[in-house]
Design a protein around this motif. Structure first.
Motif, PDB file in Angstrom:
ATOM      1  N   UNK A  74      32.582  25.277  43.793  1.00 25.43           N
ATOM      2  CA  UNK A  74      31.389  26.112  43.638  1.00 25.43           C
ATOM      3  C   UNK A  74      31.115  26.886  44.914  1.00 25.43           C
ATOM      4  N   UNK A  75      30.286  27.900  44.779  1.00 23.06           N
ATOM      5  CA  UNK A  75      29.840  28.707  45.916  1.00 23.06           C
ATOM      6  C   UNK A  75      28.501  29.318  45.531  1.00 23.06           C
ATOM      7  N   UNK A  76      27.734  29.736  46.524  1.00 23.56           N
ATOM      8  CA  UNK A  76      26.486  30.426  46.222  1.00 23.56           C
ATOM      9  C   UNK A  76      26.758  31.924  46.159  1.00 23.56           C
ATOM     10  N   UNK A  77      25.870  32.645  45.520  1.00 22.98           N
ATOM     11  CA  UNK A  77      26.023  34.092  45.425  1.00 22.98           C
ATOM     12  C   UNK A  77      26.032  34.731  46.813  1.00 22.98           C
ATOM     13  N   UNK A  78      25.394  34.078  47.777  1.00 20.96           N
ATOM     14  CA  UNK A  78      25.323  34.612  49.131  1.00 20.96           C
ATOM     15  C   UNK A  78      26.647  34.436  49.880  1.00 20.96           C
ATOM     16  N   UNK A  79      27.485  33.516  49.431  1.00 25.89           N
ATOM     17  CA  UNK A  79      28.783  33.272  50.056  1.00 25.89           C
ATOM     18  C   UNK A  79      29.897  34.130  49.447  1.00 25.89           C
ATOM     19  N   UNK A  80      29.599  34.828  48.370  1.00 24.50           N
ATOM     20  CA  UNK A  80      30.612  35.580  47.635  1.00 24.50           C
ATOM     21  C   UNK A  80      31.372  36.561  48.535  1.00 24.50           C
TER      22      UNK A  80
END
Length: 90
Positions: A74-80
């Motif tokens: 998983x990842x956050x949208x901010x890490x994209x």
């Protein structure tokens, strides 16, 4: 003071085409694309495959293709953008 507009000229930026890695190309296509288009195609993939965590919409749950780009589940949208940067060349 005059407002400056970002351009894709010699200064670079999100409008300058970059080449995705093989892992990223599996999602966005193999040809050179501007970073803005890569982000858009990533979101198309995320939405099409219902990969946002229903309990936390800012979190993206990786499928097999995204695991290769994120390096995890998983990842956050901010890490994209950070993950995309590791998978493109100028």
């Amino acid at each position: 003071m005059a407002e400056k507009k970002a351009t894709g000229g010699a200064r670079g930026g999100i409008a300058t085409p970059v080449t995705p890695s093989a892992d990223l190309a599996a999602i966005v296509g193999a040809g050179p694309l501007p970073r803005s288009e890569i982000v858009s195609k990533m979101w198309d993939h995320i939405k099409k495959n219902n990969l946002q965590n229903p309990a936390n919409k800012r979190e993206i749950l990786a499928d097999d293709k995204l695991k290769k780009v994120f390096g995890g589940d998983k990842a956050t949208m901010f890490e994209l953008n950070k993950h995309i940067a590791k998978h493109v060349t100028k």
